[in-house]
Every structure is written in C-alpha cells, then in structure tokens.
Motif scaffolding. Sequence first.
Motif, short mmCIF file in Angstrom:
data_model
loop_
_atom_site.label_atom_id
_atom_site.label_comp_id
_atom_site.label_asym_id
_atom_site.label_seq_id
_atom_site.Cartn_x
_atom_site.Cartn_y
_atom_site.Cartn_z
N GLY A 90 13.61 14.37 -3.19
CA GLY A 90 13.37 13.54 -4.24
C GLY A 90 12.36 12.50 -4.39
N THR A 91 12.19 11.28 -4.96
CA THR A 91 11.14 10.43 -4.94
C THR A 91 11.40 9.44 -3.69
OG1 THR A 91 10.90 10.77 -7.27
CG2 THR A 91 10.00 8.89 -6.05
N PHE A 92 10.43 9.21 -2.91
CA PHE A 92 10.33 8.27 -1.87
C PHE A 92 9.08 7.80 -1.44
CE2 PHE A 92 9.93 12.62 -0.19
CZ PHE A 92 8.73 12.39 0.58
N ASP A 93 9.33 6.76 -0.66
CA ASP A 93 7.80 5.98 -0.36
C ASP A 93 7.30 6.38 0.97
OD1 ASP A 93 7.96 4.25 -2.51
OD2 ASP A 93 9.15 2.76 -1.35
N VAL A 94 5.96 6.61 0.97
CA VAL A 94 5.14 6.77 2.16
C VAL A 94 3.95 6.04 2.35
CG1 VAL A 94 5.68 9.45 2.15
CG2 VAL A 94 3.79 8.58 0.93
N LEU A 95 3.43 5.90 3.75
CA LEU A 95 2.30 5.18 3.83
C LEU A 95 1.24 6.43 4.37
CD1 LEU A 95 2.91 1.93 5.54
CD2 LEU A 95 1.33 2.29 3.75
N LYS A 96 0.18 6.63 3.70
CA LYS A 96 -0.82 7.82 3.85
C LYS A 96 -2.08 7.01 4.76
CE LYS A 96 0.41 10.63 0.03
NZ LYS A 96 -0.34 11.22 -1.08
N LYS A 97 -2.48 7.86 5.59
CA LYS A 97 -3.69 7.39 6.43
C LYS A 97 -4.94 7.15 5.47
CE LYS A 97 -6.60 8.75 10.38
NZ LYS A 97 -8.00 8.32 9.63
N GLN A 98 -5.07 8.04 4.52
CA GLN A 98 -6.02 7.96 3.47
C GLN A 98 -5.88 6.76 2.73
OE1 GLN A 98 -4.15 10.56 3.79
NE2 GLN A 98 -3.68 11.42 1.79
N ASP A 99 -4.89 6.05 2.44
CA ASP A 99 -4.66 4.87 1.65
C ASP A 99 -4.68 3.65 2.33
OD1 ASP A 99 -4.38 6.59 -0.58
OD2 ASP A 99 -1.87 6.47 -0.32
N ILE A 100 -4.85 3.77 3.83
CA ILE A 100 -4.91 2.71 4.62
C ILE A 100 -6.33 2.45 5.12
CG2 ILE A 100 -4.35 1.61 6.87
CD1 ILE A 100 -1.48 2.90 6.57
N ASP A 101 -7.05 3.52 5.50
CA ASP A 101 -8.39 3.62 6.09
C ASP A 101 -9.55 2.83 5.31
OD1 ASP A 101 -8.52 4.24 8.35
OD2 ASP A 101 -8.69 6.32 8.19
N PRO A 102 -9.35 2.96 3.71
CA PRO A 102 -10.46 2.25 2.97
C PRO A 102 -10.45 0.69 3.08
CG PRO A 102 -9.48 4.10 1.91
CD PRO A 102 -8.47 3.95 3.04
N PHE A 103 -9.09 0.29 3.51
CA PHE A 103 -9.01 -1.06 3.54
C PHE A 103 -8.72 -1.89 4.72
CE2 PHE A 103 -7.13 1.01 -0.26
CZ PHE A 103 -8.10 0.81 -1.28
N MET A 104 -8.35 -0.94 5.80
CA MET A 104 -7.85 -1.63 6.88
C MET A 104 -8.32 -0.53 8.06
SD MET A 104 -4.38 -3.62 6.38
CE MET A 104 -3.58 -2.26 5.59
N ASP A 105 -8.18 -0.64 9.25
CA ASP A 105 -8.55 0.28 10.46
C ASP A 105 -7.09 0.85 10.72
OD1 ASP A 105 -8.20 0.84 13.34
OD2 ASP A 105 -10.51 1.08 12.65
N PHE A 106 -7.13 1.96 10.37
CA PHE A 106 -5.69 2.82 10.68
C PHE A 106 -5.28 2.53 11.88
CE2 PHE A 106 -3.32 6.63 11.41
CZ PHE A 106 -2.16 6.72 10.32
N GLU A 107 -6.20 2.96 12.93
CA GLU A 107 -5.53 2.84 14.44
C GLU A 107 -5.25 1.54 14.83
OE1 GLU A 107 -5.41 5.70 15.88
OE2 GLU A 107 -6.25 7.00 14.41
N LEU A 149 0.72 -1.04 0.15
CA LEU A 149 0.02 0.00 -0.05
C LEU A 149 0.98 1.22 0.09
CD1 LEU A 149 -2.94 -0.90 2.53
CD2 LEU A 149 -2.75 -1.20 0.03
N THR A 150 2.37 1.26 0.00
CA THR A 150 3.03 2.34 -0.23
C THR A 150 2.88 3.20 -1.48
OG1 THR A 150 4.90 1.19 -1.08
CG2 THR A 150 4.85 1.21 1.27
N SER A 151 2.91 4.41 -1.35
CA SER A 151 2.90 5.24 -2.57
C SER A 151 4.08 5.99 -2.69
CB SER A 151 1.71 6.07 -2.32
OG SER A 151 1.53 6.96 -1.47
N GLN A 152 4.46 6.85 -3.74
CA GLN A 152 5.41 7.47 -3.99
C GLN A 152 5.16 9.22 -3.73
OE1 GLN A 152 7.22 6.18 -7.58
NE2 GLN A 152 8.64 5.07 -6.47
N ILE A 153 6.05 9.89 -3.25
CA ILE A 153 6.18 11.21 -2.98
C ILE A 153 7.21 11.73 -3.50
CG2 ILE A 153 6.12 13.26 -1.55
CD1 ILE A 153 3.46 11.99 -1.54
N ASN A 154 7.13 12.93 -4.43
CA ASN A 154 8.15 13.61 -5.07
C ASN A 154 8.54 14.78 -4.38
OD1 ASN A 154 10.03 14.98 -6.99
ND2 ASN A 154 10.02 13.15 -8.17
N SER A 155 9.33 15.19 -3.88
CA SER A 155 9.65 16.67 -3.32
C SER A 155 11.04 17.10 -3.54
CB SER A 155 9.53 16.74 -1.67
OG SER A 155 10.73 16.11 -1.09
#
Length: 735
Positions: free
Chosen positions: A686-703, A676-682
């Motif tokens: 540069g380009t790196f991976d992140v785990l966003k709450k909005q990408d976890i919540d639809p499929f699992m309980d974030f807390e 579920l990691t996605s990429q951010i470019n800053s």
Amino acid sequence: MKRTDHSVRGDRALSAGDDDKLGFREVAKRIAVSLVDRASEDGLVVGLEGAWGSGKSSLLYLVGEELENLPHSRRPTVIHFRPWLIGNRDALISSLFTELSDQLDQAALAAGDATKISIKKAKEAGEALQAFMSGLSKAGGLVEFVGDITGVGPLKYAGTGIKVVGDAVAGKKAPPQLASLKDKLVKSLRDLGHRFVVTIDDIDRLEPAEILETLRLVKSVIDLPNMIYLLCYDSEVLAHSVQEAASVQDGGAFLEKIVQLTVMVPKPEAFQLRQWFAEELQQIASVKDDDERERLRQVIDYEGGRRLRTPRSVVRTLDAIRFFWPPLRDIHADLADLVWLQLIKDGNPSLYRWIEAYCGSAAALSLGTARIEDAEKNLQSASLETAAGKSAFDDHMYRHVFASQLPGLTPSFAKDDSPFQLFEKVDDRKRDIAIRKRRLASPDHYRLYFAMASPSHALTQADFDAMWRALASGPEEASALLLALHAQKATGLLSKCDLMVERIKGGAYEILDVPQSRNLLLALGNSMDEAFRLRPFDGFAFNSLWDRTLPLIRLVSTRLKPAVRDRTTNEMFESGRAIGWLTFVFRREVFAHGRYGDQDRPAGDWLLVSERQLDAATRIMLKRYKAMAVDEILQSRSPLSLLYAWLQAGDAKGPRRKLAAHIKSNEGLLQVLKGLTSQINSSDRGTFDVLKKQDIDPFMDFEDVTRRLTILASKPKFKNSATEMLELVKDGDRY
C-alpha cells in the motif's frame, strides 16, 4: 363501503367499496336487464368494447354486481371465466365445463319456491353436461370439430385436459355419439329455463393463438341455449390478433361471425375525468396558499384536459402523486408543479424527459456554470417540437400556461417563429420567489421533482450568490467562503468547495468582472494550504482540490488585461499565505515552461501565460524561500517539494545552506529527515514513507547522514527515531 385510504391502488378495475366516479352504474343496470330479459334463449355472444384504459373491466364488474342484485326469480348464474389464468390452452374447455357443472349442481341445491328451477331439471342438465364432457374425452386423444359443428373452421383440443373431466364419470357405460349427447345437453338446458352469463375479461391481452382458441371455444363447443357470453376487449387489438393467428385478411369480419352484439363502453366526458381527478387529489394533498390553488386549478384545466383521456390515465396519475407527494410535502415542495409534471410524465414520457433536461440546463445557466449558444437553443427547440408534437402548442393559451411552469421559457406568437424563446434571462425577483417556494423553476430545487429529494451535494443559488458577493468584497471574504464550503462534505471525498471550483471552471468564470477575477486568484493563494489542513489528501491524489484549481488560474487570469494580470499574479505569489499551494503551482510552471526537467508543455497549457510572469514569480518565490526559517519550511504542506522548488528555480546551493545550521544538532537532523520523507505506493504494502538517497543528496551529504544515524541508533535518547530513519532509507533503496 367507501375507500378512504391513500395508498397506491394500481391499474385495476372497480371492486367492492369503490366509488363509481364515471356513472357506469346506470349503464351496467341497463346491460344486466337486457342480458336477462331480452336475450334469446338460443344463447348470445355480446362484446363489451372499449380501448385499453377506458374502464371496460370496471363496467364489467358493475354488470356482474347488477346481475347478482336481480330478484331470485330473474337472477342468472354468473360465471367469471378468466382464460389467461389457465396456462395450458388445452385445459380451456375442461375448465369452463367444470365451472358450468359446478354451477348446475349448485342450482339444483338452491332450487325452491323462489326460483323457476326444479331440482329434477337441474340434475338432468348436470347429468347431460357430464355425459357430453365424457363423450369429448372418449372421442380419443384428439378431439376435432369441423364443418357444421364449429362454423368457423377446424378446432382441435388435445385430449389430456378433457380426459381430466371425463374421469369424473368413469365407470358409466360408453356414451353414444357426440352429436346425440350434445342434443340432449341442448334440450336439458332449454328445459331448465335458467340463464348462465359467462364473463370473459381481457381476452385481448392473451397471445394471438390463445385468443383464437378461446373464441372458437365460445362459438363451437359451448354455443348452448341460455348461455350468454359477455366478452370484454379492445376491438382493434382483438381483430389484429385474430388476423395474425387465423391468417385471415379481415379480423373484424371474423369477429362478426362470433360476436352477435356489441356494447360500447361509454366514453367519459373530459370534464368528468378532470372532476374525478380533482376530487381524489383533494383527498391526497392540500395547497399552501391561494396562489398555489389557482395554479393547480389551471394545471388541471389545461394540462389535465390534454392528458386525462381515459379512466386509466386518471388512476395512473393519481397513483404517481400518491407515491411522490409525501416526501415532497415534507420539504414544502409545490403541489401544482408536481401535478403538472406527473400529468405530462404519464401522458407523454418524451416531453417529460425534455423538461427534465431543460430544467437542468436552465439551472446551470442561472448558476453561471454554463452557456447556452444559439445553436443549442435551436436544437432544444426542435427537440421540444418533436417530443410534444408539431401542433401541441397551437392553442396560444396553452402555450402561455406551459411556458409559465419553466424558467426562461417565453412564449412567442409571431407567425413564423418557434412557439417559445428558450433559456431567456430570468428576472432575479422571479428566481428568488421560485427558490423560496421550492418551485420546479428553482435552480436549487428542480431536482426534487425528478429525484424526490434534493441531492446532498448540490450547490444552491444561495451558495453562488454568496460566492459572487464575497469575490466582489475582497480576497479575505472570498478566502473565508472557500474554506467554509470546503468544510461542508458533498459526496464521496468531494466538498462543496470542490464543486464550486468545478462549476466556476465550467463557465462561471466568464461572468466574473475584473475585481472578482483578481480577488479569486488572491483568495486561492491565501486559502489552499488551510483547505489541505481541513481535508488532507495523499500524495497520489490526482483529483484533489489543488489539482482542480490549476486550470482555474489560467481561465481567470486570461480575463485580465496583461498589466492587471501581471500585478495580480505577482501579488498572489508575494503575499499569498498558502506557500505550499503556491509552490505546487510554481513547480508545475517551472517544468511547463521548460526551465527545468523534460516535462515542458505547449504555451497553451501554461498557467502563467508569459515568460515575464514566470520570471517575476521566480524572483518572488526565491526571495520568500530565502526568508523562511527552517521550522516554517518543515511545517509546510510538503517540505521536500518546497526545497526542490527552491533548487529548480536556479538556486541549487540555497537550500543546502539553509539546512546546514539546523542539522548540526541531532534533533535538527532527525526533524529535517522527517520532512524529507516521501510516499511510495506498492501493490503489496500500500502507501508508506521512504527516505530516498536522491532526495537527501541535493540538500545534505547522504553518507554523512547515514553515518550519523547509525551512531544515533546506539544512543538510548535517539534510538527509536534514528532506527526508524535508517529503515526508511533502506526502503528508499529497495523501491
């Protein structure tokens, strides 16, 4: 010594060791004899006239050689004066007088039984010349000759250059009047009885003001006995420059006051120039077979007859061939085609550029990547007439020869028609022969003749033929070929598959029949995930192969009748192995049709051109997603994109249920989060991976996920992986 090297010689006159290809030697002998035996002892100015490139400088060189070859008793002193090498016009008189003085000194040293010159007379002439030069210097800071002395109006020389010469006789008593000094110089030169021939080449290449000063110098200051000037120039150019510099109405009349006799450079016969060209060409290159030899002969006769008008045109075209042929020879290009093109390039650059553009368009047409409408044909025909000249193709035989060089160019002989029909269909056999022989007419090789090498990224006719055959055979064959092309690097980040897709989008799709169109869509659905694995692209790529294929879907599918189109797209979504690419297409259409989000597009931008098609695709994709194992989802191109597609298709709970059992284990949780990691470019990281709450919540309980990760981070077995996931979550909060 005869020259045998094949290096580029440049546009220069004959020199020692060069062959006299045009028979100028006999002309030079006659001129040399006339200068010595028939010129008046009062002096003479002779003009050697000819257009630029006509061989004036070569003839002048040969005249100089012939003068040097005369017996000592008749041999004049030759002075090669080059005013364009003297940066300061004021130094012209100084330079010429100094050279004349040096030659008089040498004449004195060389005096003897073999010559008519006595040492005494040579020394007297030298002293008279130095006295006159000193007189010029001491006449003041500015020397001005007017009226009777010049004969052509005021002549002024700043004294700086002249004083340099005057210093050579410094210390002697002040000279008498300048006229008296010149009279003594005239008498001493007449008594000396020795001829001096001063050659001045390329006088017409000087600036107009410099030309005028040089002519006045010849006429006014050094019109001395036994001084013969041989001026080399193009009379039209020289007269125009004099007219501009002297502000006179008739530059030709002005020249007649200075130049007493003109000799025209003999105009070579066209046959001589072609023969010279052919002989030199044979030393540079050779033909591969009788066909190429015959075509080369025809090129030299017809195109050479039009382009080889002067010796310079021969030299320039030969130099171009010396330069371009070696790399083309190594790849077995066609000599006749190269010679034809270089003759045109040097004779008519505009026509050369037209041919270059025509060959490019004809190649695109042959490859099926472009269409040429009638309006474009008419425009190109008019451009050809402009570039070549209105009457260029009046000769019907030449029209036929010209057309034979280019693909799809057919001569027309109807009275009111254009000379050619452009972009006609090329017979497959002729096209294949052109390709095999690497001719200018080959769509694979035409660029060799303009860029010296075939571009590494070019698609060949063989590539397109193979693509059409594969599309006719079936989706599996087409898939295999697309992947084979994608494995071949083209340029930069592009592969040959990228280029193939672009070319098909550019117009080649219009020649696909129904089976080929169907097989292309199915091939994309089968191959695009494997293509990504061969040459991955990051999530920020906006011109990846996947992006390139999107417009192709609509272009190809709209060529099918609705029923066939629906069956084909259904089959593509249902059985296509490239689930990642199919998801990419499907999500794009869910948004484009306004089924989800706010990114809806006009119907003209839809890839699935009807709601019915999207409904069918939705049913198929939901069925496929539900049937997939979690491991299959996580191994897809973008698991997060696939889960979102499932959700956006209308089944919000389906993805959550699918993952629930898998994440019960700690290993399963970490595996899913990784997917579920996605990429951010800053700009800073540069380009790196992140785990966003909005990408976890639809499929699992974030807390619950973060709580479990915190616990796992304290356990040695999961510490590293869990800590990494927590850091990705923190990064997701920050960005």
